[in-house]
Enzyme design. Structure first.
Site, PDB file in Angstrom:
ATOM      1  N   ASP A 107      -6.381   5.347  -6.491  1.00  0.00           N
ATOM      2  CA  ASP A 107      -5.325   5.771  -5.570  1.00  0.00           C
ATOM      3  C   ASP A 107      -4.200   6.482  -6.328  1.00  0.00           C
ATOM      4  OD1 ASP A 107      -4.149   6.071  -3.093  1.00  0.00           O
ATOM      5  OD2 ASP A 107      -4.323   3.962  -2.563  1.00  0.00           O
ATOM      6  N   ASP A 127      -5.409   8.252   5.365  1.00  0.00           N
ATOM      7  CA  ASP A 127      -5.050   6.858   5.581  1.00  0.00           C
ATOM      8  C   ASP A 127      -5.049   6.488   7.058  1.00  0.00           C
ATOM      9  OD1 ASP A 127      -4.815   6.120   2.950  1.00  0.00           O
ATOM     10  OD2 ASP A 127      -2.635   6.315   2.867  1.00  0.00           O
TER      11      ASP A 127
END
Length: 693
Positions: free
Chosen positions: A440, A497
């Site tokens: 990430d 997301d």
């Protein structure tokens, strides 16, 4: 006067150099025959002069130079170490050319500069790839350094660009050419949600399946800059390179990222399928990518930071019963991590949550027959961390800078930082049986610096060499770092997301412009989406996620018995079709009803297809309009099945054969006449399978 011609199976580029000048592209488009007269091509397109102009039409060569009266943006802007502007006068000193590769070297001996440009054909995909590098005898400051510059055909009508934001990536925007320079300069330090590093140029009558189209993608994971310029005389050029300010210090060597080029004569899809083939070809060369894609369960939206061993074991058990094949332990397993305010950089297992380490959880997961995946965010650090306390000098940017998601960025230009991160990750991977890493990157950079991206590439390359079977996903607050550069080192992209299926319909549809289905991570989210608050039934959520690398990411305890049955049905369908869909080609559909979005996925041999037809909003008319499917074998007879028909009282009451049984039609019938589907509700979709009989 010299001409050079390179060609793939679909496209050609012709270069011209006169009197040892910098080569210029005089043609980029449909593949030319070997017998074409290149001199005649140049003669028929010769420019005139008008009053008020200088006494020559200066070519848009592959590296336009400032200081010679060129009226457009220069491809290079450099200064001496003391800040004085430098205007090179490059002369050609060497060319190597074959049918599939062209490279040239030019130099300015007085200034001690050497520039090299290369173009080559990727045989697997038919893309043409170009790049450039610059060497200087003395250190220089580079303000702008473009990849080889591409002149744009007079018939090209408009630009198609990609913008976005967090949870709403890859929004397509159409813009007409206007006089002057359209500049897109992305200072975020990553390829970004805001400005995906690509552009398409299309003719006035082009759509997904017809008309000429050109595609350019700058394969770079840092910030990029694009200049699309219409010169005062009407000619057009596109330049792409690192974002302004990327070269922070004077140096003697500079290089661009690869610029990927595709031309197609049958609409945007004829370009996008070349990009997809290139990515599929990249994956075939990686051991971690060769196996079938396992179905994910990611625990993030089920538990967030609240890790409990028994809770996670129960989720893994339920996930396995539903058909998951990989369990991913997301953020919260390390340091003193109970929120996003602490512990980034401290890559040791949280002893309060896991008193004897991760082994009890991993053993349970492995005993269920699942692979194990683990979340990292290596490039970042929290001020509340042991790493920051011990090494405040490892931070990128100013000491008093604003935080982003309560975190700072580590300076990956420092070798000691790369060594630290590699050793931390390596220690975890040596201790535990990890099959997959979710990598990430949750904030923009405080400054633009190319060395940061090169440092990332070096770190990932070291891990690739040490763990060739380890699969790595690129996530950056969702789709903030999706590009061909990061895919040199990773195998999966987290598109967004947002697990809102309605938002995902658009994001996933646009991703077909570049990526095959095996690369894009698509998960079934919770009934009430955590990023939009919208409630969507499990069937729609599951079938939308089935378009890509399938998984689920929510609290599985919220599922009813009937919902579990639906999810299992989609899981079984996905597993039964994943082998041919590994490198299937995706075609975006031109649909006559704007309430719909559609995508066709076609096997490489053409024997199988699946179409996802999403009704996003309500239609203006009562009866559904037909749609056509491109790319099919016209002579073949297909058996066509509506995979997910369920009776909907008072919605679909007609006696359509496709509702109850497979139907048959030729590829020509489907392509020319089209198919009509039953009436459905907004925020749902149909899934149609086709197989050659």
């Amino acid at each position: 006067m010299e001409f050079y011609h390179i060609t793939s199976r679909t496209q050609s580029i012709v270069f011209k150099s006169e009197n040892y000048s910098m080569p210029a592209i005089i043609y980029w488009g449909k593949k030319l025959g070997e017998e074409v007269d290149l001199r005649q091509m140049d003669t028929t397109a010769c420019y005139d002069l008008a009053g008020g102009m200088i006494d020559a039409v200066i070519p848009i060569d592959i590296f336009p130079q400032g200081g010679d009266s060129f009226a457009g943006q220069a491809g290079l802007k450099i200064r001496s170490k003391t800040g004085i502007k430098i205007y090179p006068n490059f002369r050609l000193c060497g060319v190597e050319a074959t049918n599939s590769k062209f490279s040239c070297v030019v130099s300015d001996d007085k200034l001690g500069l050497i520039y090299n440009a290369s173009f080559w054909v990727d045989v697997y995909s038919d893309l043409i790839v170009s790049s450039a590098d610059l060497k200087s005898q003395d250190p220089i400051i580079v303000d702008w350094f473009s990849a080889p510059v591409i002149p744009i055909d007079d018939f090209a009508f408009e630009l198609v660009e990609f913008s976005g934001r967090w949870t709403k990536e890859l929004q397509m925007n159409h813009a007409q050419w206007l006089p002057g320079a359209r500049v897109r300069d992305n200072p975020t330090g990553r390829s970004g949600h805001e400005h995906f590093p690509a552009v398409f140029v299309i003719n006035q009558d082009s759509n997904n399946n017809s008309g000429k189209a050109y595609g350019l993608h700058y394969g770079w994971s840092g910030g990029h800059k694009m200049i699309a310029e219409e010169l005062p005389d009407g000619r057009r050029q596109i330049q792409m390179g690192h974002a302004s300010g990327s070269y922070g210090e004077a140096d003697v060597t500079f290089k661009t990222a690869p610029l990927y080029m595709a031309f197609g004569g049958d609409g945007l899809n004829s370009v996008s399928t070349q990009f997809q083939r290139f990515v599929s070809g990249q994956l075939k060369n990686k051991p971690a990518s060769r196996k079938p894609r396992p179905i994910h369960f990611n625990c993030w939206e089920a538990v967030y930071f609240e890790h409990s061993l028994e809770r996670l074991k129960n989720l893994a058990q339920t996930a396995a019963e539903l058909g998951a094949e990989r369990f991913v332990l997301d953020d919260g397993w390390f340091g003193k991590r109970n929120s996003d305010r602490t512990s980034l950089g401290d890559w040791n297992v949280n002893c309060e949550k896991y008193p004897i380490g991760l082994s009890p959880l991993i053993d349970h997961i492995k005993n269920l027959g699942l692979e194990f995946g683990l979340w990292f965010e290596p490039e970042m650090v929290n001020p509340k961390s042991d790493l920051f306390i011990n090494h405040p000098d490892w931070i990128l940017g100013l000491p008093n800078q604003n935080l982003g998601r309560n975190q700072l960025v580590l300076d990956l230009s420092k070798s000691e930082v790369i060594d630290y991160l590699y050793n931390c990750i390596n220690e975890i991977l040596l201790q535990y049986d990890v099959d997959y890493v979710k990598w990430d990157h949750n904030r923009v950079l405080p400054i633009v610096e190319a060395k940061q991206t090169y440092g990332l590439y070096e770190l990932l390359a070291r891990l690739n060499r040490s763990y060739p079977k380890l699969e790595i996903e690129s996530c950056s607050s969702g789709g903030g770092r999706m590009d061909f550069g990061i895919l040199d080192y990773t195998q999966r992209l987290w598109l967004s997301d947002s697990n809102d299926a309605i938002e995902r319909m658009q994001i996933q549809n646009a991703s077909a412009m570049f990526f095959p289905p095996s690369v894009i991570g698509c998960h079934v989210g919770p009934k009430k989406c955590h990023t939009t608050g919208r409630e969507i039934d499990v069937s729609t959520r599951a079938w939308v996620a089935a378009q890509g690398h399938f998984g689920f990411e929510f609290d599985l305890d919220e599922l009813s018995h009937d919902e579990k049955s639906i999810l299992k049905e989609v899981v079984n369908w996905w597993k039964g079709n994943r082998y041919w869909r590994m490198d299937a080609l995706r075609y975006r559909l031109d649909l006559p009803d704007p309430a719909f979005l559609g995508e066709l996925q076609l096997s490489q041999d053409g024997d199988n297809f699946v179409a996802f037809i999403s009704q996003v909003t309500s239609s203006a008319q009562a009866l559904p309009r037909k749609f056509r499917l491109p790319g099919l074998n016209r002579e073949s007879l297909y058996e066509i099945k509506l995979v997910n028909f369920q009776k909907r009282e008072n919605i679909s009451r007609g006696r359509m054969p496709i509702k109850n049984q497979p139907i048959e039609a030729t590829g020509e019938m489907i392509t020319e006449f089209g198919i009509r589907l039953p009436i459905t509700n907004p925020q749902t979709l149909w899934v149609i399978e086709g197989t050659i009989k």
